[in-house]
Each structure stands twice: as C-alpha cells, then as structure tokens.
Design a protein around this motif. Structure first.
Motif, PDB file in Angstrom:
ATOM      1  N   GLU A 268     -23.924  -7.030  -6.085  1.00 32.17           N
ATOM      2  CA  GLU A 268     -23.160  -7.316  -4.859  1.00 32.17           C
ATOM      3  C   GLU A 268     -22.804  -8.791  -4.767  1.00 32.17           C
ATOM      4  O   GLU A 268     -21.673  -9.159  -4.418  1.00 32.17           O
ATOM      5  CB  GLU A 268     -23.978  -6.885  -3.641  1.00 32.17           C
ATOM      6  CG  GLU A 268     -23.228  -6.982  -2.320  1.00 32.17           C
ATOM      7  CD  GLU A 268     -23.315  -8.351  -1.671  1.00 32.17           C
ATOM      8  OE1 GLU A 268     -22.402  -8.704  -0.893  1.00 32.17           O
ATOM      9  OE2 GLU A 268     -24.293  -9.072  -1.952  1.00 32.17           O
ATOM     10  N   LYS A 269     -23.731  -9.651  -5.124  1.00 39.16           N
ATOM     11  CA  LYS A 269     -23.479 -11.095  -5.081  1.00 39.16           C
ATOM     12  C   LYS A 269     -22.403 -11.491  -6.072  1.00 39.16           C
ATOM     13  O   LYS A 269     -21.518 -12.305  -5.763  1.00 39.16           O
ATOM     14  CB  LYS A 269     -24.783 -11.843  -5.366  1.00 39.16           C
ATOM     15  CG  LYS A 269     -24.666 -13.359  -5.240  1.00 39.16           C
ATOM     16  CD  LYS A 269     -26.020 -14.026  -5.460  1.00 39.16           C
ATOM     17  CE  LYS A 269     -25.897 -15.549  -5.336  1.00 39.16           C
ATOM     18  NZ  LYS A 269     -27.204 -16.216  -5.586  1.00 39.16           N
ATOM     19  N   ALA A 272     -19.022 -10.307  -4.823  1.00 38.64           N
ATOM     20  CA  ALA A 272     -18.592 -11.085  -3.657  1.00 38.64           C
ATOM     21  C   ALA A 272     -18.007 -12.431  -4.074  1.00 38.64           C
ATOM     22  O   ALA A 272     -17.126 -12.971  -3.398  1.00 38.64           O
ATOM     23  CB  ALA A 272     -19.764 -11.300  -2.703  1.00 38.64           C
ATOM     24  N   ARG A 280     -13.509  -6.059  -5.564  1.00 39.92           N
ATOM     25  CA  ARG A 280     -13.760  -5.630  -4.184  1.00 39.92           C
ATOM     26  C   ARG A 280     -14.142  -4.151  -4.151  1.00 39.92           C
ATOM     27  O   ARG A 280     -15.064  -3.765  -3.419  1.00 39.92           O
ATOM     28  CB  ARG A 280     -12.525  -5.894  -3.316  1.00 39.92           C
ATOM     29  CG  ARG A 280     -12.717  -5.483  -1.867  1.00 39.92           C
ATOM     30  CD  ARG A 280     -11.671  -6.097  -0.937  1.00 39.92           C
ATOM     31  NE  ARG A 280     -10.319  -5.697  -1.281  1.00 39.92           N
ATOM     32  CZ  ARG A 280      -9.235  -6.046  -0.554  1.00 39.92           C
ATOM     33  NH1 ARG A 280      -9.379  -6.808   0.526  1.00 39.92           N
ATOM     34  NH2 ARG A 280      -8.026  -5.662  -0.916  1.00 39.92           N
ATOM     35  N   ARG A 283     -17.622  -3.690  -5.322  1.00 40.36           N
ATOM     36  CA  ARG A 283     -18.555  -4.124  -4.275  1.00 40.36           C
ATOM     37  C   ARG A 283     -18.771  -3.022  -3.241  1.00 40.36           C
ATOM     38  O   ARG A 283     -19.893  -2.804  -2.771  1.00 40.36           O
ATOM     39  CB  ARG A 283     -18.004  -5.382  -3.615  1.00 40.36           C
ATOM     40  CG  ARG A 283     -18.957  -6.078  -2.652  1.00 40.36           C
ATOM     41  CD  ARG A 283     -18.287  -7.334  -2.153  1.00 40.36           C
ATOM     42  NE  ARG A 283     -18.942  -7.920  -1.010  1.00 40.36           N
ATOM     43  CZ  ARG A 283     -18.356  -8.784  -0.187  1.00 40.36           C
ATOM     44  NH1 ARG A 283     -17.088  -9.143  -0.406  1.00 40.36           N
ATOM     45  NH2 ARG A 283     -18.995  -9.295   0.834  1.00 40.36           N
ATOM     46  N   LEU A 299     -15.302  -3.122   4.347  1.00 42.86           N
ATOM     47  CA  LEU A 299     -14.569  -3.628   3.197  1.00 42.86           C
ATOM     48  C   LEU A 299     -13.449  -2.673   2.798  1.00 42.86           C
ATOM     49  O   LEU A 299     -12.336  -3.096   2.442  1.00 42.86           O
ATOM     50  CB  LEU A 299     -15.544  -3.827   2.024  1.00 42.86           C
ATOM     51  CG  LEU A 299     -15.188  -4.890   0.978  1.00 42.86           C
ATOM     52  CD1 LEU A 299     -14.966  -6.242   1.614  1.00 42.86           C
ATOM     53  CD2 LEU A 299     -16.290  -4.976  -0.074  1.00 42.86           C
TER      54      LEU A 299
END
Length: 557
Positions: A268-269, A272, A280, A283, A299
C-alpha cells in the motif's frame, strides 16, 4: 597495417565518445574528462582491447583466454591499460569470482582434494559451498593460483563505461552493438536533427539519479529487503519528468513484489508513492486485502470521477459492486457493463481443425479469403501503421527531450503524459489530410520514402502494398480519424487490443475488423475496450467464435 574495418567496434566507440564530449562535456567530471583524453592517446591495439573488454561481461578476464585476430599481442596491448589503472592484475578476487573464471577440472587442480573434502563427483556450486568456510577471504589471482603463469585482469573502468553508454543512449537497454546493426543495415533509423537541448540528461544529477534507480531495480530483482529498498526509492525523487516516470514505475514493481510476499502494508505504501498508471488500482486491491473497504471505495470513486485511462475506468466498474457488498450497501447501482455491446457483435462458426496446428486466426483467414474478398491477419499492425505513416512528422519532431542519439526507433517521451499535448499542432496538421482527401497520397509516399525505418507504430513486415492499397480504398477517412483519435488519447495503452483480422470487399469499398476466438478463449480487457469503441462509433467490427468440427466418431480432432 590492418584494414580499418577490422576495428569497426573501436571506431564506433570513438564516435560515441566524441558525441558525448560534444553534448555532455559540461556534465563530465575530471576523471571522465581524463578518460576521454587519455583514450585517444593510447596505441590502437590498447584502445581496441579496452573496448573489447568493456563490451563483454566482466569485470574479470583471464589474459590467456583473450584471443582477437586484430590484436596480435594481448600482453603488449594491456600494458598501457595496466599502467593507467584501467586494468588491475593485483585486485583482490573473491572465491566466487575465481570460480566464475574456471571450469570444474581446473578448480580441482587449483585446490587439492583435501581442501574442503572436494572430489570429482561434486558440482561447482557444491565445491564453492564446501570451500567457503576456509577460503572465504579475497586474495589476488596470483595468490589463488600461484602455480599458473597466467594473468587475470579486472576492468576498473566498467562503471565509467556504463555511465558513458547511458549518457549516449539515454538508457541502459541499448548497447554498442547498435552501431554494428545500423552499419549492416539490420536496423535503419530516421535522421532527426539534434540541437544543444537534445540530450537525455540536463544535469549530472540526472545521470546519477538514473544510475541510482537502475541499482535499486537490480536490488529488487535480487530479492533485497523490500522495506529498506522502498525507503531508498522514496528518497530518489527527481525534478526530471521522465526520471520521475521511471521511479514511479519502479515503485509500482516494488508494490507488486510486496503483494507477492503478501506484505499488504508495504505494498500500500509503495502504490501510494507511485504515480505510474495502474498503481492506484493496485492500491484499491490492496485495501480490499486489508479489509479497508472504506478506503478502497473512496479511491475507486475518485478514480471513477477522474479516471487516468479507459483501462482504469473498466477495472473500477468491475470493482464497485463488490466494494458496495463488502460495505453492506448491497450491489448498489451497477456500472453499465461492456458485455451486452460486445455480445451483439458475436457470430459463431464451425471449421475443420487445422491439421498443421495453425492458430485460429490463420484458419479463419484462410476460410474466408478469396480474390473478391481478401482477408489479412493484422492484429495491431494495420491501424498503427496507417497512423504512424500519416503522423510521421509529428512522431519524429525534434522536440527537446524526445531524441538524444541516432539510434532511436521513436521519441523517448512516447509514454509521457504530455506526449500528445506537446505535439498538438503537429498532429493536427497531419490529421488535416484526412479532411481534404490528400491522406492517401501522403501515406503512400511515406510508405515509399520511409521504407524499413524503425518506428514505434509502423509494422513493415505486415504492411505490404496490397494491404496498404486495400485499406486506403476501403476504410473511410472518417473511420481512420476515429481510430486515430483513440490512439492519440493514450498512445502507449491503445496501441494494442485491435481485432485480429481485416476483411475487405473492394468492389463495394467496404471492410470489417474481426476478432477471432478459439474454443475457450476469452476477450481481453484491451480488446473489449477497442470493440466497444468501434461499436459506439459505427466502425464495422465483429467477434467470431470458432468451434472445431468433430470428426466421425465424435472425438475432437
């Protein structure tokens, strides 16, 4: 004296050095400037040997194994290179490096059988593992193999050579063989005018940044600690837009590696931090894995409101009903599916299974093909090629940041978000030929003038004169404009996914694009997007699902 062509690689390397000195002299430090100056002053044989070694995988070489017809005395050629420190005969060598230089029989002679319990039945990796505890310290080649009178040299300027190659090509996937392939006519390139601003790197920091990203990418492939690597890549931001795009892509790959390791927080990091297309959506999927459905929904809704591409919009449309159910909102209002429009294009056909194992595309082409209604297997080649020929001046315009050297098949910024915007007037001028009817003559003339030149859009091996003539006679200008408009909306993504076949009816000046599917094959997302677009804009298209006819007895052929 040897004929100059025997040193073709040396002449090519010198051409590259001269190019770098002319265009990047302000970005070279003192040691790099010294290399360029000292290289020119070396004897021809020494320069030739240096280039030979830089072009090979090193950094270690056994002198006795170096045999080049045009370099009669390797030792004499190496002497000036050793004096300059570009080669080193006394550099410490790790045990792994020694093993890489020798065969198993040679290693059994270097190390006594008693050392580590070696024996002839062992494989080289087993021998290396057995010797590591007692022989782990690096030492010179002479210390490893004192009974040999042979020298082993380490190339000490390999990193500098890579840096110079990067500065010349603007990338590290091309190498010096490009010169040879061009000289032999294997690859031919459009000649683009270069000016002072036409260079890949505008500062030394750009070169350093590229090399740092390359090292991080290599570390990822080698399985380095992903948390440390993510922190490292996060700190490699650049003001250079195309370097930032490379960094964004590396962050995407890092996120995918974290996903494979099921490290969802780290994935996720990484996503991002990445602005690369697709990050995206990845994520959102990670949020689902983490059961953070609210974050995934937020999102997804942002992506639906401002999609980065048709591909993202398509993926989000599939995801939203699932997210609503996870949030206890039921199925909600389902986004319109692409399936009904595609289903209306479907037709089914039964054919004999090809005895020679040909693919369904060729089988269907041959079944339909006739002199009155010719059929071609083109897939992505036809529309891309017509576009590439018509818009050649726009694609090969010498804009800053587009062309850096003579061996580019297309503009370096093809994948940049502003690629089309920077060339809007040029593309407009090219496409205007569709309005006044001159496009046929323009495309035919470019087909003749640019024959064989490398292009990211033109498929010379597929686009012959018969196909070109039929396409220009049967495909209306308004259809070409529509197809080209979608290409220009996202040139990188929309270059693929075209239907497999094109059918022509010359007497009626009519055509149809056909996607062929064998039993069990499914439409891919990029194919669905093109089919949907064609259906919405009145471009004749269909999907033919082929079933293989069963032979007598009922068994599938």
């Amino acid at each position: 004296m040897l004929a100059p062509h025997r040193f073709y690689y040396l002449h090519n390397f010198q051409r590259a050095l001269d190019w770098i000195a002319e265009r990047y002299g302000d970005l070279l430090d003192a040691s790099e400037q010294d290399f360029l100056a000292q290289f020119c002053g070396l004897p021809q044989a020494s320069r030739a040997l240096m280039v030979r070694l830089l072009m090979r995988r090193g950094p270690w070489f056994r002198a006795g194994k170096l045999v080049y017809e045009e370099i009669p005395d390797i030792g004499d050629a190496a002497a000036p290179l050793l004096a300059l420190g570009w080669l080193d005969a006394d550099h410490p060598m790790a045990l792994e490096e020694l093993f890489a230089l020798h065969t198993k029989p040679e290693l059994l002679q270097i190390f006594s059988p008693a050392a580590g319990g070696l024996h002839a039945g062992m494989r080289k990796p087993e021998m290396l593992q057995a010797l590591q505890p007692a022989q782990g310290l690096a030492r010179t080649y002479g210390q490893w193999h004192p009974q040999s009178g042979e020298a082993a040299w380490r190339v000490m300027v390999g990193g500098l050579g890579e840096r110079l190659r990067l500065m010349f090509f603007g990338n590290l996937h091309q190498d010096w063989s490009e010169f040879v392939l061009a000289d032999l006519g294997v690859f031919q390139y459009e000649r683009v005018a270069f000016d002072a601003g036409s260079r890949a790197f505008q500062s030394r920091a750009d070169v350093d940044g590229y090399l740092a990203l390359q090292a991080s990418r290599a570390a990822l492939e080698e399985g380095s600690d992903m948390a440390a690597l993510l922190e490292q890549v996060a700190g490699q931001a650049s003001a250079n837009p195309w370097l930032e795009q490379r960094r964004a892509k590396l962050l995407l790959r890092l996120g995918q590696a974290c996903e494979r390791a099921q490290d969802w927080p780290l994935a996720e990091k990484a996503y991002a931090l990445s602005a690369y297309p697709g990050a995206r959506h990845r994520r959102m999927r990670v949020y689902e894995r983490m059961q953070r459905f609210g974050d995934a929904m937020a999102l997804a809704q942002a992506a639906q409101a401002q999609p980065e591409s048709d591909e993202e919009l398509q993926r989000v449309a599939r995801m939203l009903p699932r997210l609503r159910r996870s949030l206890g909102q039921g199925g909600g209002v389902r986004t319109a599916s692409l399936a009904p429009a595609v289903a209306r294009m479907r037709n089914d056909l039964e054919l004999e299974a090809p005895a020679d194992g040909r693919s369904v595309e060729y089988a269907l082409r041959d079944h339909w093909h006739s002199e009155e209604a010719p059929v071609f297997y083109v897939e992505n080649a036809l529309v891309n090629s017509l576009f590439g020929l018509l818009c050649w001046p726009a694609l090969f315009a010498p804009l800053p940041g587009a062309f850096f050297h003579p061996f580019q098949s297309g503009p370096a910024d093809l994948g940049a978000p502003d690629f089309v915007r920077r060339r809007a007037d040029l593309f407009g001028a090219c496409l205007a030929a569709l309005d006044d009817g001159s496009y046929r003559a323009v495309i035919r003339q470019r087909f003749a003038d640019k024959q064989g030149l490398q292009s990211p859009f033109v498929f010379w091996g597929v686009l012959g004169v018969p196909l070109l003539d039929l396409a220009l006679d049967c495909m209306p200008a308004q259809h070409l404009r529509l197809l080209f408009a979608r290409l220009l909306s996202d040139p990188q993504a929309n270059r693929t996914g075209f239907p497999d076949l094109v059918r022509f009816w010359p007497a009626q000046r009519r055509y149809e694009l056909v996607e062929a599917k064998a039993p069990g094959d499914k439409l891919q997302d990029n194919q669905i997007r093109w089919l949907q677009y064609c259906a919405e804009h009145g471009i004749p298209v269909s999907v033919c699902h082929v079933q293989w006819r069963q032979p007598p007895g009922g068994e599938t052929a």
